[in-house]
Design a protein around this motif. Structure first.
Motif, PDB file in Angstrom:
ATOM      1  N   HIS A 194       0.859  -1.177   0.000  1.00  0.00           N
ATOM      2  CA  HIS A 194       0.000   0.000   0.000  1.00  0.00           C
ATOM      3  C   HIS A 194       0.901   1.235   0.000  1.00  0.00           C
ATOM      4  O   HIS A 194       1.099   1.877   1.032  1.00  0.00           O
ATOM      5  N   GLY A 195       1.471   1.557  -1.164  1.00  0.00           N
ATOM      6  CA  GLY A 195       2.344   2.715  -1.307  1.00  0.00           C
ATOM      7  C   GLY A 195       1.576   3.900  -1.865  1.00  0.00           C
ATOM      8  O   GLY A 195       0.362   3.838  -2.087  1.00  0.00           O
ATOM      9  N   ARG A 196       2.288   4.990  -2.113  1.00  0.00           N
ATOM     10  CA  ARG A 196       1.668   6.196  -2.651  1.00  0.00           C
ATOM     11  C   ARG A 196       0.964   5.864  -3.972  1.00  0.00           C
ATOM     12  O   ARG A 196       1.540   5.258  -4.867  1.00  0.00           O
ATOM     13  N   GLY A 197      -0.308   6.254  -4.074  1.00  0.00           N
ATOM     14  CA  GLY A 197      -1.077   6.038  -5.290  1.00  0.00           C
ATOM     15  C   GLY A 197      -1.765   4.692  -5.380  1.00  0.00           C
ATOM     16  O   GLY A 197      -2.498   4.440  -6.341  1.00  0.00           O
ATOM     17  N   THR A 198      -1.557   3.827  -4.382  1.00  0.00           N
ATOM     18  CA  THR A 198      -2.220   2.521  -4.387  1.00  0.00           C
ATOM     19  C   THR A 198      -3.723   2.705  -4.193  1.00  0.00           C
ATOM     20  O   THR A 198      -4.160   3.497  -3.354  1.00  0.00           O
ATOM     21  N   CYS A 199      -4.514   1.942  -4.956  1.00  0.00           N
ATOM     22  CA  CYS A 199      -5.975   1.929  -4.826  1.00  0.00           C
ATOM     23  C   CYS A 199      -6.359   0.591  -4.208  1.00  0.00           C
ATOM     24  O   CYS A 199      -5.966  -0.466  -4.699  1.00  0.00           O
ATOM     25  N   SER A 200      -7.123   0.651  -3.129  1.00  0.00           N
ATOM     26  CA  SER A 200      -7.467  -0.545  -2.376  1.00  0.00           C
ATOM     27  C   SER A 200      -8.909  -0.421  -1.891  1.00  0.00           C
ATOM     28  O   SER A 200      -9.441   0.680  -1.769  1.00  0.00           O
ATOM     29  N   MET A 201      -9.536  -1.554  -1.626  1.00  0.00           N
ATOM     30  CA  MET A 201     -10.932  -1.552  -1.195  1.00  0.00           C
ATOM     31  C   MET A 201     -11.058  -1.293   0.298  1.00  0.00           C
ATOM     32  O   MET A 201     -10.329  -1.876   1.105  1.00  0.00           O
ATOM     33  N   ALA A 202     -12.004  -0.432   0.638  1.00  0.00           N
ATOM     34  CA  ALA A 202     -12.369  -0.231   2.031  1.00  0.00           C
ATOM     35  C   ALA A 202     -13.315  -1.366   2.424  1.00  0.00           C
ATOM     36  O   ALA A 202     -13.948  -1.976   1.567  1.00  0.00           O
ATOM     37  N   ARG A 203     -13.379  -1.649   3.724  1.00  0.00           N
ATOM     38  CA  ARG A 203     -14.266  -2.707   4.200  1.00  0.00           C
ATOM     39  C   ARG A 203     -14.564  -2.474   5.674  1.00  0.00           C
ATOM     40  O   ARG A 203     -13.934  -1.659   6.326  1.00  0.00           O
ATOM     41  N   ALA A 204     -15.513  -3.233   6.184  1.00  0.00           N
ATOM     42  CA  ALA A 204     -15.798  -3.225   7.624  1.00  0.00           C
ATOM     43  C   ALA A 204     -14.850  -4.236   8.278  1.00  0.00           C
ATOM     44  O   ALA A 204     -13.903  -4.695   7.653  1.00  0.00           O
ATOM     45  N   GLN A 205     -15.100  -4.601   9.524  1.00  0.00           N
ATOM     46  CA  GLN A 205     -14.192  -5.526  10.216  1.00  0.00           C
ATOM     47  C   GLN A 205     -14.111  -6.885   9.545  1.00  0.00           C
ATOM     48  O   GLN A 205     -13.062  -7.503   9.536  1.00  0.00           O
ATOM     49  N   ASN A 206     -15.211  -7.328   8.970  1.00  0.00           N
ATOM     50  CA  ASN A 206     -15.219  -8.614   8.273  1.00  0.00           C
ATOM     51  C   ASN A 206     -14.356  -8.486   7.011  1.00  0.00           C
ATOM     52  O   ASN A 206     -14.622  -7.633   6.167  1.00  0.00           O
ATOM     53  N   PRO A 207     -13.332  -9.327   6.851  1.00  0.00           N
ATOM     54  CA  PRO A 207     -12.464  -9.233   5.669  1.00  0.00           C
ATOM     55  C   PRO A 207     -13.208  -9.374   4.347  1.00  0.00           C
ATOM     56  O   PRO A 207     -12.750  -8.879   3.325  1.00  0.00           O
ATOM     57  N   ASN A 208     -14.367 -10.041   4.363  1.00  0.00           N
ATOM     58  CA  ASN A 208     -15.138 -10.261   3.146  1.00  0.00           C
ATOM     59  C   ASN A 208     -16.311  -9.284   3.019  1.00  0.00           C
ATOM     60  O   ASN A 208     -17.374  -9.640   2.514  1.00  0.00           O
ATOM     61  N   SER A 209     -16.114  -8.034   3.475  1.00  0.00           N
ATOM     62  CA  SER A 209     -17.210  -7.056   3.471  1.00  0.00           C
ATOM     63  C   SER A 209     -16.987  -5.897   2.498  1.00  0.00           C
ATOM     64  O   SER A 209     -17.772  -4.954   2.494  1.00  0.00           O
ATOM     65  N   ALA A 210     -15.945  -5.953   1.651  1.00  0.00           N
ATOM     66  CA  ALA A 210     -15.758  -4.892   0.653  1.00  0.00           C
ATOM     67  C   ALA A 210     -16.923  -4.928  -0.326  1.00  0.00           C
ATOM     68  O   ALA A 210     -17.429  -5.991  -0.661  1.00  0.00           O
ATOM     69  N   ASN A 211     -17.335  -3.736  -0.798  1.00  0.00           N
ATOM     70  CA  ASN A 211     -18.465  -3.683  -1.715  1.00  0.00           C
ATOM     71  C   ASN A 211     -18.222  -2.671  -2.835  1.00  0.00           C
ATOM     72  O   ASN A 211     -18.008  -3.059  -3.970  1.00  0.00           O
ATOM     73  N   SER A 212     -18.250  -1.386  -2.515  1.00  0.00           N
ATOM     74  CA  SER A 212     -18.036  -0.361  -3.550  1.00  0.00           C
ATOM     75  C   SER A 212     -17.029   0.699  -3.111  1.00  0.00           C
ATOM     76  O   SER A 212     -16.465   1.395  -3.944  1.00  0.00           O
ATOM     77  N   GLN A 213     -16.826   0.840  -1.808  1.00  0.00           N
ATOM     78  CA  GLN A 213     -15.944   1.898  -1.316  1.00  0.00           C
ATOM     79  C   GLN A 213     -14.476   1.538  -1.497  1.00  0.00           C
ATOM     80  O   GLN A 213     -14.090   0.380  -1.339  1.00  0.00           O
ATOM     81  N   PHE A 214     -13.690   2.558  -1.803  1.00  0.00           N
ATOM     82  CA  PHE A 214     -12.254   2.355  -1.975  1.00  0.00           C
ATOM     83  C   PHE A 214     -11.489   3.576  -1.498  1.00  0.00           C
ATOM     84  O   PHE A 214     -12.081   4.622  -1.211  1.00  0.00           O
ATOM     85  N   PHE A 215     -10.178   3.400  -1.399  1.00  0.00           N
ATOM     86  CA  PHE A 215      -9.332   4.525  -0.990  1.00  0.00           C
ATOM     87  C   PHE A 215      -8.063   4.552  -1.829  1.00  0.00           C
ATOM     88  O   PHE A 215      -7.665   3.542  -2.416  1.00  0.00           O
ATOM     89  N   ILE A 216      -7.481   5.739  -1.884  1.00  0.00           N
ATOM     90  CA  ILE A 216      -6.216   5.963  -2.590  1.00  0.00           C
ATOM     91  C   ILE A 216      -5.222   6.463  -1.551  1.00  0.00           C
ATOM     92  O   ILE A 216      -5.502   7.440  -0.847  1.00  0.00           O
ATOM     93  N   CYS A 217      -4.083   5.794  -1.449  1.00  0.00           N
ATOM     94  CA  CYS A 217      -3.069   6.160  -0.451  1.00  0.00           C
ATOM     95  C   CYS A 217      -2.293   7.405  -0.875  1.00  0.00           C
ATOM     96  O   CYS A 217      -1.838   7.507  -2.011  1.00  0.00           O
ATOM     97  N   PHE A 218      -2.136   8.348   0.066  1.00  0.00           N
ATOM     98  CA  PHE A 218      -1.296   9.528  -0.159  1.00  0.00           C
ATOM     99  C   PHE A 218       0.178   9.181   0.020  1.00  0.00           C
ATOM    100  O   PHE A 218       1.040   9.712  -0.662  1.00  0.00           O
ATOM    101  N   ASP A 219       0.463   8.340   0.999  1.00  0.00           N
ATOM    102  CA  ASP A 219       1.831   7.964   1.355  1.00  0.00           C
ATOM    103  C   ASP A 219       1.872   6.469   1.619  1.00  0.00           C
ATOM    104  O   ASP A 219       0.841   5.802   1.563  1.00  0.00           O
ATOM    105  N   ASP A 220       3.052   5.958   1.944  1.00  0.00           N
ATOM    106  CA  ASP A 220       3.175   4.531   2.238  1.00  0.00           C
ATOM    107  C   ASP A 220       2.310   4.170   3.444  1.00  0.00           C
ATOM    108  O   ASP A 220       2.349   4.851   4.473  1.00  0.00           O
ATOM    109  N   ALA A 221       1.518   3.121   3.296  1.00  0.00           N
ATOM    110  CA  ALA A 221       0.656   2.623   4.375  1.00  0.00           C
ATOM    111  C   ALA A 221       0.824   1.111   4.449  1.00  0.00           C
ATOM    112  O   ALA A 221      -0.143   0.356   4.436  1.00  0.00           O
TER     113      ALA A 221
END
Length: 171
Positions: A98-125
């Motif tokens: 998860h480095g700068r510019g990485t696009c990844s799915m947001a989710r709730a606590q359940n690992p299998n709960s991603a649906n439509s939300q996502f995030f873009i990393c500003f810096d290394d995460a």
């Protein structure tokens, strides 16, 4: 514009801050890439606000239920609590950083709960590695992502004006 190697696996996202081009990783997260493309082709992301933007961390968007600014259920107080009417996705965790510019799915606590939300990393995460499904990388326009208004929640948030699969856009 950045050279797009595979137009079927790239997104052109116009935001209130400018254009962002994202290369998709179907080999890494085929289910997530498929969902993002499906929702983009339906116009589901058009008008969706960046509801959670943390300086030095990431910009989150993609709540197509409560975060779609021109949608019937738009509610700034609930943006980030919804998704699409499609079923949640099975996690597709990988060793991708998860480095700068990485696009990844947001989710709730359940690992299998991603649906439509996502995030873009500003810096290394890197602390998110192997816990969230990476599906893409910004290849152009990261300076526009950097300009997105910060907040949790964001007051008068920036938004996705349109998000399209590059293959569907005239060159």
């Amino acid at each position: 514009m950045a050279e797009i190697k595979d137009r079927e696996n790239a997104l052109i996202m116009e935001t209130t801050k400018g254009r962002v081009v994202i290369e998709l990783f179907p080999d890494l997260a085929p289910g997530h890439v498929g969902r993002i493309k499906e929702l983009a082709r339906e116009g589901a992301y058009d008008g969706v606000v960046f509801h959670r933007v943390i300086d030095g961390f990431m910009a989150q968007t993609g709540d197509v239920k409560f975060g779609k600014s021109d949608g019937p259920n738009f509610n700034p107080a609930r943006a980030g609590m919804g998704g699409s009417d499609k079923p949640d996705l099975k996690a597709e965790f990988s060793n991708a950083n998860h480095g700068r510019g990485t696009c990844s799915m947001a989710r709730a606590q359940n690992p299998n709960s991603a649906n439509s939300q996502f995030f873009i990393c500003f810096d290394d995460a890197g602390f998110l590695n192997r816990q969230y499904s990476v599906w893409g990388q910004v290849i152009e326009g990261m300076e526009n992502v950097d300009k997105i208004k910060r907040g949790e929640p964001v007051q008068d948030p920036d938004k996705i004006v349109s998000m399209k699969v590059a293959a569907d856009v005239a060159e």
